[in-house]
Design an enzyme around this catalytic site. Sequence first.
Site, PDB file in Angstrom:
ATOM      1  N   GLU A 297       0.842  -1.195   0.000  1.00  0.00           N
ATOM      2  CA  GLU A 297       0.000   0.000   0.000  1.00  0.00           C
ATOM      3  C   GLU A 297       0.883   1.254   0.000  1.00  0.00           C
ATOM      4  OE1 GLU A 297      -3.561   1.917   2.830  1.00  0.00           O
ATOM      5  OE2 GLU A 297      -2.196   0.386   3.617  1.00  0.00           O
ATOM      6  N   LYS A 370     -10.282   1.284  -2.845  1.00  0.00           N
ATOM      7  CA  LYS A 370     -10.642   0.809  -1.513  1.00  0.00           C
ATOM      8  C   LYS A 370     -12.082   1.183  -1.203  1.00  0.00           C
ATOM      9  CE  LYS A 370      -8.932   0.651   3.241  1.00  0.00           C
ATOM     10  NZ  LYS A 370      -7.948   1.202   4.198  1.00  0.00           N
ATOM     11  N   CYS A 420      -5.320  -2.806   3.336  1.00  0.00           N
ATOM     12  CA  CYS A 420      -5.207  -2.549   4.772  1.00  0.00           C
ATOM     13  C   CYS A 420      -6.189  -3.422   5.541  1.00  0.00           C
ATOM     14  CB  CYS A 420      -5.411  -1.061   5.042  1.00  0.00           C
ATOM     15  SG  CYS A 420      -5.058  -0.538   6.735  1.00  0.00           S
TER      16      CYS A 420
END
Length: 549
Positions: A297, A370, A420
């Site tokens: 990320e 995301k 994440c």
Amino acid sequence: MTTAVPDTPARRAAWMRRGALVLAGVLQALCFAPGPLPTALLAVVQILSLGVLARLTLTAPSVRRAALDGGLFALVTYAVGLYWLYISLHVYGYMAAPLAAGGVLALAAYLALYPAAACALARWLTVRPAAATPGRPPGAVTWLRHTATWAATWTAFEWLRGVIMSGFPWLNIAYGHVDSPLAGWVPLFGAYGLAFAAAFVAAAVALLVANGLAWRQRALTLGVAGALLVVGGVVALIGWSSPAGNPLAVRLVQGNVPQSQKFEPALMEQGIIKHMRLAAQPASAGKPAPDFVLLPETVLPVFQDQLPPNTWEIWRSLAARTNATFAMGVPLHRQDADGQSIYTNSVVAFDGNTTAKSLETANVDRLYDKRHLVPFGEYVPTGFRWFVNAMQIPLGDFNRGPERQTPFAVRDQHIAFNICYEDLFGDELLPAIRTGADGAPGATILANVSNLGWFGDSWALRQHLQIGRLRTIETARPMLAATNTGLTALIDARGRVIDSIPSHTSGVLEVSVQGMTGLTPYTRWGDGPALLIVGLMLVAGMSWRMRRR
């Protein structure tokens, strides 16, 4: 002049009760990943420590006492188990130490409301166990009902904790059982089904030390608990998926760029160059050249259109030279159909045929935005702007991605991404695994990219790997985990860590991953069946409570 409070047996018993809850809460916090406890003890200690709370809840003299006991136990569990949030707030967010510590305690107190409510409801629904009333020994069915009600209320509030205010289901008790026989229930009913089974077994174990119970009164409940363990162990042997396509040669990159340097303007270029060198280095002896190179990320810590003009051309040329597909996490800025700016935390994939211009404008075919954003880090909850202003953490107020996003096609595999802590929300990963409404194939491989550098060398890294392991068991899909500081790993479709890079080291992991096809019952139906069972048990408990009145 002060008057000393007499040391009565009741007062001593109250302090012993609190001490037992605090100790049990600390032990519970240790059960969500190996270290300091070994893997073999995680499930055992989780059951025993939660069993202390179950015992005190089911024998509490009042609903209020059960709520206070549940709140104290959970406050300790969450404060200890989530201590690493202090690192991100104070060390990297530059928040004053008292405010950072207060923030962690405030979050722990909020999360503790759910177990407190669960214990209060369980106590109310079960009235008081008949064993506590002289001359009225409880029947075996009564104890079984009490145990099932306890497990149902605990699971219901675990679910509520995972959905209210965007949800934060970290430290769900299911993650203590990735290596236990109960993990066999996960492909059937998911994490909440496993949480129910673990809570039931904990309450059943608590019966072993219940006062005034004969073995015949314990037998039925303990027998059901034993059946949960045995059936879970048998179901775990089932292969829910089968190989699809050819194995993919993958290189996972762990740059280990210190968080204190990652967003420092003068040092950003060094971090990017470091990742370039790791991504393009020759294959190790005996290893094939990678088909797919996965980076963590925010490898690029600024929006893609803020990079120097030649940066994307260098990345594209590296992909062309290695004849591989590259994928990396990067914040994106682009325009929607109405000309409005969109900011997303994303993963982009490219190869030698991708143009640098398309990367600069985020106009690429393989793109994941995301969907489940982190409160305070990626969006600001209403009324908390002041809290965010107290930190100096960049990148916030992102837009959300759509529910189903097409997995990335690489060779003959299809890779579904999450970023994440999105892998905390198992139900949200399922649309990408199922066949799309347009007939697009579902994912054969899962991939998580993270930057856990915010949390130092803490439990967060191992806890996150444990979460990923449970997701692979749920979906019967392997997972690639690429992180900045650890733990970068390959997890197979049965939740086993095949290989990993030690945390806080720089390097690459060269692995071969076999894509899988086939749907587990959980992948087909999600959390619905587990929640339906829990709901029916709560309705039955309510009906029984009304009849008792």
